[in-house]
Design a protein around this motif. Structure first.
Motif, PDB file in Angstrom:
ATOM      1  N   LEU A 130      -5.323 -23.930 -12.956  1.00  0.00           N
ATOM      2  CA  LEU A 130      -4.680 -23.569 -11.711  1.00  0.00           C
ATOM      3  C   LEU A 130      -4.602 -24.645 -10.646  1.00  0.00           C
ATOM      4  O   LEU A 130      -3.682 -25.313 -10.095  1.00  0.00           O
ATOM      5  CB  LEU A 130      -4.725 -22.360 -11.200  1.00  0.00           C
ATOM      6  CG  LEU A 130      -4.248 -21.184 -11.840  1.00  0.00           C
ATOM      7  CD1 LEU A 130      -4.604 -19.692 -11.332  1.00  0.00           C
ATOM      8  CD2 LEU A 130      -2.718 -21.365 -12.059  1.00  0.00           C
ATOM      9  N   VAL A 131      -6.031 -25.230 -10.481  1.00  0.00           N
ATOM     10  CA  VAL A 131      -6.307 -26.206  -9.583  1.00  0.00           C
ATOM     11  C   VAL A 131      -5.797 -27.596 -10.041  1.00  0.00           C
ATOM     12  O   VAL A 131      -5.362 -28.448  -9.321  1.00  0.00           O
ATOM     13  CB  VAL A 131      -7.740 -26.380  -9.224  1.00  0.00           C
ATOM     14  CG1 VAL A 131      -8.153 -27.547  -8.433  1.00  0.00           C
ATOM     15  CG2 VAL A 131      -8.303 -25.054  -8.515  1.00  0.00           C
ATOM     16  N   ASN A 132      -5.864 -27.642 -11.515  1.00  0.00           N
ATOM     17  CA  ASN A 132      -5.446 -29.066 -12.048  1.00  0.00           C
ATOM     18  C   ASN A 132      -4.382 -29.130 -12.883  1.00  0.00           C
ATOM     19  O   ASN A 132      -4.244 -29.337 -14.016  1.00  0.00           O
ATOM     20  CB  ASN A 132      -6.681 -29.522 -12.848  1.00  0.00           C
ATOM     21  CG  ASN A 132      -8.018 -29.884 -12.030  1.00  0.00           C
ATOM     22  OD1 ASN A 132      -8.031 -30.725 -11.293  1.00  0.00           O
ATOM     23  ND2 ASN A 132      -8.907 -28.671 -12.270  1.00  0.00           N
ATOM     24  N   ARG A 133      -3.373 -28.275 -12.404  1.00  0.00           N
ATOM     25  CA  ARG A 133      -2.147 -28.092 -13.217  1.00  0.00           C
ATOM     26  C   ARG A 133      -1.483 -29.259 -13.494  1.00  0.00           C
ATOM     27  O   ARG A 133      -0.847 -29.293 -14.444  1.00  0.00           O
ATOM     28  CB  ARG A 133      -1.148 -27.050 -12.393  1.00  0.00           C
ATOM     29  CG  ARG A 133       0.268 -26.565 -12.989  1.00  0.00           C
ATOM     30  CD  ARG A 133       1.154 -25.709 -12.100  1.00  0.00           C
ATOM     31  NE  ARG A 133       0.481 -24.537 -12.017  1.00  0.00           N
ATOM     32  CZ  ARG A 133       0.381 -23.426 -12.918  1.00  0.00           C
ATOM     33  NH1 ARG A 133       1.038 -23.582 -14.144  1.00  0.00           N
ATOM     34  NH2 ARG A 133      -0.208 -22.383 -12.669  1.00  0.00           N
ATOM     35  N   ARG A 134      -1.447 -30.250 -12.700  1.00  0.00           N
ATOM     36  CA  ARG A 134      -0.621 -31.456 -13.113  1.00  0.00           C
ATOM     37  C   ARG A 134      -1.341 -32.070 -14.274  1.00  0.00           C
ATOM     38  O   ARG A 134      -0.617 -33.013 -14.684  1.00  0.00           O
ATOM     39  CB  ARG A 134      -0.408 -32.333 -11.942  1.00  0.00           C
ATOM     40  CG  ARG A 134      -1.855 -32.969 -11.204  1.00  0.00           C
ATOM     41  CD  ARG A 134      -1.454 -33.458  -9.809  1.00  0.00           C
ATOM     42  NE  ARG A 134      -2.731 -34.150  -9.342  1.00  0.00           N
ATOM     43  CZ  ARG A 134      -2.972 -35.560  -9.476  1.00  0.00           C
ATOM     44  NH1 ARG A 134      -2.088 -36.283 -10.077  1.00  0.00           N
ATOM     45  NH2 ARG A 134      -4.212 -35.874  -8.948  1.00  0.00           N
ATOM     46  N   LEU A 135      -2.618 -31.915 -14.135  1.00  0.00           N
ATOM     47  CA  LEU A 135      -3.590 -32.799 -15.393  1.00  0.00           C
ATOM     48  C   LEU A 135      -3.294 -31.928 -16.747  1.00  0.00           C
ATOM     49  O   LEU A 135      -3.689 -32.490 -17.519  1.00  0.00           O
ATOM     50  CB  LEU A 135      -4.726 -32.927 -15.012  1.00  0.00           C
ATOM     51  CG  LEU A 135      -4.733 -33.715 -13.608  1.00  0.00           C
ATOM     52  CD1 LEU A 135      -6.495 -33.866 -13.198  1.00  0.00           C
ATOM     53  CD2 LEU A 135      -4.295 -35.309 -13.921  1.00  0.00           C
ATOM     54  N   LEU A 136      -3.391 -30.478 -16.465  1.00  0.00           N
ATOM     55  CA  LEU A 136      -3.431 -29.593 -17.590  1.00  0.00           C
ATOM     56  C   LEU A 136      -2.112 -28.838 -18.103  1.00  0.00           C
ATOM     57  O   LEU A 136      -2.320 -28.158 -19.182  1.00  0.00           O
ATOM     58  CB  LEU A 136      -4.643 -28.903 -17.445  1.00  0.00           C
ATOM     59  CG  LEU A 136      -6.006 -29.272 -17.289  1.00  0.00           C
ATOM     60  CD1 LEU A 136      -7.016 -28.183 -16.725  1.00  0.00           C
ATOM     61  CD2 LEU A 136      -6.417 -29.728 -18.351  1.00  0.00           C
ATOM     62  N   ASP A 137      -1.129 -29.136 -17.586  1.00  0.00           N
ATOM     63  CA  ASP A 137       0.055 -28.561 -17.787  1.00  0.00           C
ATOM     64  C   ASP A 137       1.312 -29.354 -18.116  1.00  0.00           C
ATOM     65  O   ASP A 137       2.247 -29.172 -17.769  1.00  0.00           O
ATOM     66  CB  ASP A 137       0.477 -27.469 -16.578  1.00  0.00           C
ATOM     67  CG  ASP A 137       1.479 -26.284 -17.153  1.00  0.00           C
ATOM     68  OD1 ASP A 137       1.380 -26.041 -18.609  1.00  0.00           O
ATOM     69  OD2 ASP A 137       1.849 -25.546 -16.310  1.00  0.00           O
ATOM     70  N   ASP A 138       0.936 -30.319 -19.165  1.00  0.00           N
ATOM     71  CA  ASP A 138       1.962 -31.195 -19.756  1.00  0.00           C
ATOM     72  C   ASP A 138       2.982 -30.597 -20.631  1.00  0.00           C
ATOM     73  O   ASP A 138       2.659 -29.363 -21.110  1.00  0.00           O
ATOM     74  CB  ASP A 138       1.453 -32.545 -19.992  1.00  0.00           C
ATOM     75  CG  ASP A 138       0.596 -32.249 -21.254  1.00  0.00           C
ATOM     76  OD1 ASP A 138       0.209 -31.184 -21.761  1.00  0.00           O
ATOM     77  OD2 ASP A 138      -0.162 -33.276 -21.439  1.00  0.00           O
TER      78      ASP A 138
END
Length: 208
Positions: A130-138
Motif C-alpha cells: 500500500l505504501v509503495n503502490r506505484r512501484l508494486l502495482d503495475d
C-alpha cells in the motif's frame, strides 16, 4: 516468526524431556520451531532498519528491490504455513483425546490466518504494497495477481469438495481437511505469484 519458532522449539524440547510424546514427534516439532527461527532471522536481516542504501536508489532499482522482497516473502510464507499446519494437526489429535483448551483454538487457526496473510500480500493489501503502490502495482503485477488467485480458487474448491464428505464420514478428519484446504489455497496463491514473477525476471535477464 523468531518468537513463534522459539516457542514451538521449546514445546518440542519439553515434550521430549517429559515423555509426553515420542522422541520422533518431539524432534519434528523442535525442528519446525528451529526452521521458523531461521526464516524469521533471515527476514528480519533483510529488513534491518540501519540499512539506508535505499535512500539513494534510482526509481527502477528501488522497484526491482521491492518486487524481489515481495517474491522472497511469497516463497517463504507458504512454507511457514505448512509448518503451522503440522502444529495444527498435532493439536487436533491431542484435543480429541483430552478435550479442547483455549490455546488449541488459536493453534488450529494459525495456518489459516497465515494463509490469509499470503493472500493479502498477493492482493497488494499489506502495508508495504500500500505504501509503495506505484512501484508494486503495475499492469504485469495485476496479471500475475489474477493468475495466482485463479490457482488458489481451484485449489480451494477442490480441497473443500474433498473435505465435505470427509466431514460427514469422520468429523475430526473433515475439520483437518478443511484447514488443509484453506492453507493449501493460500500457499497456491503465493507460489503461483512468486513463480510467475521469477519467470518474468528470468525473461528480462535473457533479453538483456
Amino acid at each position: 516468526l523468531v518468537v513463534l519458532g522459539v516457542i514451538i522449539a521449546a514445546t518440542g524440547f519439553i515434550l521430549w524431556r517429559t515423555g509426553d510424546a515420542d522422541s520422533g514427534g518431539a524432534g519434528v516439532v523442535a525442528g519446525l520451531g528451529a526452521g521458523l527461527v531461521l526464516v524469521g532471522a533471515v527476514s528480519a536481516w533483510s529488513k534491518r532498519p540501519w540499512d539506508q542504501r535505499w535512500r539513494s536508489e534510482p526509481f527502477q532499482t528501488k522497484r526491482d528491490r521491492l518486487q524481489a522482497q515481495r517474491t522472497r516473502l511469497l516463497w517463504t510464507f507458504p512454507v511457514v504455513g505448512l509448518a503451522l499446519l503440522f502444529v495444527a494437526h498435532q493439536t487436533l489429535t491431542d484435543a480429541y483425546d483430552v478435550g479442547f483448551r483455549a490455546i488449541d483454538y488459536l493453534r488450529l487457526s494459525l495456518p489459516v490466518l497465515y494463509a490469509w496473510l499470503v493472500v493479502l500480500v498477493v492482493l497488494g493489501w499489506d502495508k508495504q504494497s500500500l505504501v509503495n503502490r506505484r512501484l508494486l502495482d503495475d499492469e504485469l503485477t495485476q496479471v500475475f495477481r489474477a493468475r495466482a488467485l485463479k490457482a488458489a480458487f481451484i485449489v480451494l474448491m477442490s480441497g473443500i469438495t474433498i473435505a465435505l464428505p470427509l466431514t460427514v464420514w469422520r468429523p475430526d478428519i473433515g475439520v483437518m481437511a478443511t484447514i488443509v484446504a484453506l492453507t493449501a489455497a493460500g500457499a497456491a496463491a503465493g507460489f503461483r505469484f512468486a513463480w510467475l514473477d521469477r519467470q518474468a525476471s528470468e525473461a528480462d535477464t535473457g533479453d538483456e
